[in-house]
Design a protein around this motif. Structure first.
Motif, mmCIF file in Angstrom:
data_model
loop_
_atom_site.group_PDB
_atom_site.id
_atom_site.type_symbol
_atom_site.label_atom_id
_atom_site.label_comp_id
_atom_site.label_asym_id
_atom_site.label_seq_id
_atom_site.Cartn_x
_atom_site.Cartn_y
_atom_site.Cartn_z
ATOM 1 N N CYS A 60 0.843 -1.198 0.000
ATOM 2 C CA CYS A 60 0.000 0.000 0.000
ATOM 3 C C CYS A 60 0.875 1.243 0.000
ATOM 4 N N VAL A 61 0.499 2.193 -0.836
ATOM 5 C CA VAL A 61 1.149 3.504 -0.877
ATOM 6 C C VAL A 61 0.166 4.475 -0.245
ATOM 7 N N ILE A 62 0.577 5.091 0.855
ATOM 8 C CA ILE A 62 -0.328 5.965 1.610
ATOM 9 C C ILE A 62 0.276 7.354 1.785
ATOM 10 N N ALA A 63 -0.570 8.293 2.163
ATOM 11 C CA ALA A 63 -0.097 9.640 2.493
ATOM 12 C C ALA A 63 0.615 9.579 3.844
ATOM 13 N N PRO A 64 1.755 10.255 3.977
ATOM 14 C CA PRO A 64 2.507 10.193 5.232
ATOM 15 C C PRO A 64 1.690 10.594 6.463
ATOM 16 N N ASP A 65 0.803 11.560 6.306
ATOM 17 C CA ASP A 65 0.028 12.020 7.457
ATOM 18 C C ASP A 65 -1.162 11.111 7.784
ATOM 19 N N GLY A 87 3.484 10.377 -2.998
ATOM 20 C CA GLY A 87 3.874 11.730 -3.361
ATOM 21 C C GLY A 87 2.678 12.650 -3.502
ATOM 22 N N LYS A 88 2.895 13.762 -4.192
ATOM 23 C CA LYS A 88 1.857 14.782 -4.344
ATOM 24 C C LYS A 88 0.824 14.415 -5.402
ATOM 25 N N THR A 89 1.196 13.564 -6.344
ATOM 26 C CA THR A 89 0.271 13.163 -7.408
ATOM 27 C C THR A 89 0.143 11.645 -7.415
ATOM 28 N N ARG A 90 -0.895 11.164 -8.094
ATOM 29 C CA ARG A 90 -1.078 9.720 -8.216
ATOM 30 C C ARG A 90 0.112 9.096 -8.938
ATOM 31 N N GLN A 91 0.560 9.725 -10.015
ATOM 32 C CA GLN A 91 1.690 9.182 -10.773
ATOM 33 C C GLN A 91 2.941 9.091 -9.904
ATOM 34 N N GLU A 92 3.196 10.116 -9.116
ATOM 35 C CA GLU A 92 4.357 10.091 -8.228
ATOM 36 C C GLU A 92 4.219 8.985 -7.180
ATOM 37 N N SER A 93 3.019 8.798 -6.660
ATOM 38 C CA SER A 93 2.783 7.741 -5.670
ATOM 39 C C SER A 93 2.994 6.359 -6.278
ATOM 40 N N VAL A 94 2.493 6.157 -7.490
ATOM 41 C CA VAL A 94 2.696 4.866 -8.166
ATOM 42 C C VAL A 94 4.183 4.635 -8.396
ATOM 43 N N HIS A 95 4.888 5.665 -8.844
ATOM 44 C CA HIS A 95 6.332 5.535 -9.075
ATOM 45 C C HIS A 95 7.073 5.159 -7.793
ATOM 46 N N LEU A 96 6.721 5.800 -6.693
ATOM 47 C CA LEU A 96 7.364 5.469 -5.407
ATOM 48 C C LEU A 96 7.067 4.024 -4.999
ATOM 49 N N LEU A 98 6.326 1.497 -7.127
ATOM 50 C CA LEU A 98 7.057 0.624 -8.042
ATOM 51 C C LEU A 98 8.534 0.550 -7.671
ATOM 52 N N THR A 99 9.103 1.683 -7.323
ATOM 53 C CA THR A 99 10.505 1.721 -6.918
ATOM 54 C C THR A 99 10.732 0.852 -5.681
ATOM 55 N N ALA A 100 9.821 0.928 -4.728
ATOM 56 C CA ALA A 100 9.937 0.114 -3.507
ATOM 57 C C ALA A 100 9.802 -1.377 -3.811
ATOM 58 N N LEU A 101 9.072 -1.722 -4.845
ATOM 59 C CA LEU A 101 8.870 -3.137 -5.193
ATOM 60 C C LEU A 101 10.085 -3.768 -5.859
ATOM 61 N N GLN A 102 11.039 -2.963 -6.287
ATOM 62 C CA GLN A 102 12.211 -3.514 -6.962
ATOM 63 C C GLN A 102 12.915 -4.573 -6.124
ATOM 64 N N GLU A 103 12.985 -4.376 -4.816
ATOM 65 C CA GLU A 103 13.673 -5.348 -3.957
ATOM 66 C C GLU A 103 12.950 -6.693 -3.907
ATOM 67 N N HIS A 104 11.659 -6.711 -4.254
ATOM 68 C CA HIS A 104 10.885 -7.954 -4.264
ATOM 69 C C HIS A 104 10.908 -8.623 -5.642
ATOM 70 N N LYS A 173 8.668 -3.426 -17.282
ATOM 71 C CA LYS A 173 8.268 -2.479 -18.328
ATOM 72 C C LYS A 173 7.514 -1.276 -17.759
ATOM 73 N N ILE A 174 6.657 -1.489 -16.793
ATOM 74 C CA ILE A 174 5.943 -0.329 -16.215
ATOM 75 C C ILE A 174 6.896 0.503 -15.362
ATOM 76 N N LEU A 175 7.850 -0.138 -14.721
ATOM 77 C CA LEU A 175 8.840 0.606 -13.941
ATOM 78 C C LEU A 175 9.655 1.506 -14.869
ATOM 79 N N ARG A 176 10.109 0.955 -15.993
ATOM 80 C CA ARG A 176 10.874 1.770 -16.960
ATOM 81 C C ARG A 176 10.020 2.897 -17.529
ATOM 82 N N ALA A 177 8.746 2.628 -17.774
ATOM 83 C CA ALA A 177 7.847 3.663 -18.306
ATOM 84 C C ALA A 177 7.692 4.821 -17.330
ATOM 85 N N HIS A 178 7.709 4.518 -16.048
ATOM 86 C CA HIS A 178 7.599 5.584 -15.048
ATOM 87 C C HIS A 178 8.919 6.310 -14.886
#
Length: 178
Positions: A60-65, A87-96, A98-104, A173-178
């Motif tokens: 889950c990607v959530i708002a920090p607050d 992040g501040k936008t949906r796209q930024e949140s998805v990117h964050l 996806l980046t976190a999923l790289q270790e999995h 592929k979606i990670l590279r697209a982001h």
């Protein structure tokens, strides 16, 4: 080689986007945390994903607050990974996410909105089946409402669809697209 391919399992991780503020709902909390029958909408969504055998993990990607609200709203489960802050936008949140999923190192990622609990095995299985032929697939419904421009001109609905989640992608592929 055929025997090896039969035993190769795709790792499927669901990325649940829950970092939105829900401004359009005009409520005190984002819509994914609104309770329906004493249970937050996000918890219904997660339970639907927990029930799907083909999903290995969920992030889950959530708002920090909203961390405290999130922790009080969801039922812990062995598939659920520690949260990532969006992040501040949906796209930024998805990117964050996806980046976190790289270790999995998943093969497949399902991106899904936390406030959409009406998913089931049949839908997810259909997406995963379609993903065998494409790099990314999504659910979509034909537009049935009448559409007009601001000046009143009618718009043809013939080639219009409402894209929804979940959306399934080849992870790399979606990670590279982001």
């Amino acid at each position: 080689i055929t025997e090896i391919m039969k035993h190769t399992q795709n790792t499927v991780i669901a990325l649940v986007v829950a970092a939105g503020s829900g401004q359009r709902t005009q409520t005190d909390i984002p819509k994914q945390y609104i309770k329906v029958k004493h249970k937050a909408i996000i918890d219904y969504t997660l339970h639907a994903l927990y029930a799907c055998e083909k999903i290995d993990k969920i992030l889950c990607v959530i708002a920090p607050d909203m961390n405290a609200v999130y922790q009080q709203s969801v039922t812990p489960h062995h598939k659920l990974l520690p949260v990532v802050f969006g992040g501040k936008t949906r796209q930024e949140s998805v990117h964050l996410g996806l980046t976190a999923l790289q270790e999995h190192n998943p093969n497949i990622v399902l991106i899904h909105d936390a406030a959409r609990p009406n998913i089931d095995d049949a839908l997810i299985n259909a997406l995963l089946e379609a993903l065998q032929h494409y790099d990314g697939v999504c659910t979509a419904l034909p537009v049935t409402d009448s559409l007009r421009t601001q000046d009143g001109t009618a718009i043809s609905r013939d080639n219009l669809f409402m894209v929804q989640t979940p959306q399934a992608f080849d992870f790399q592929k979606i990670l590279r697209a982001h």
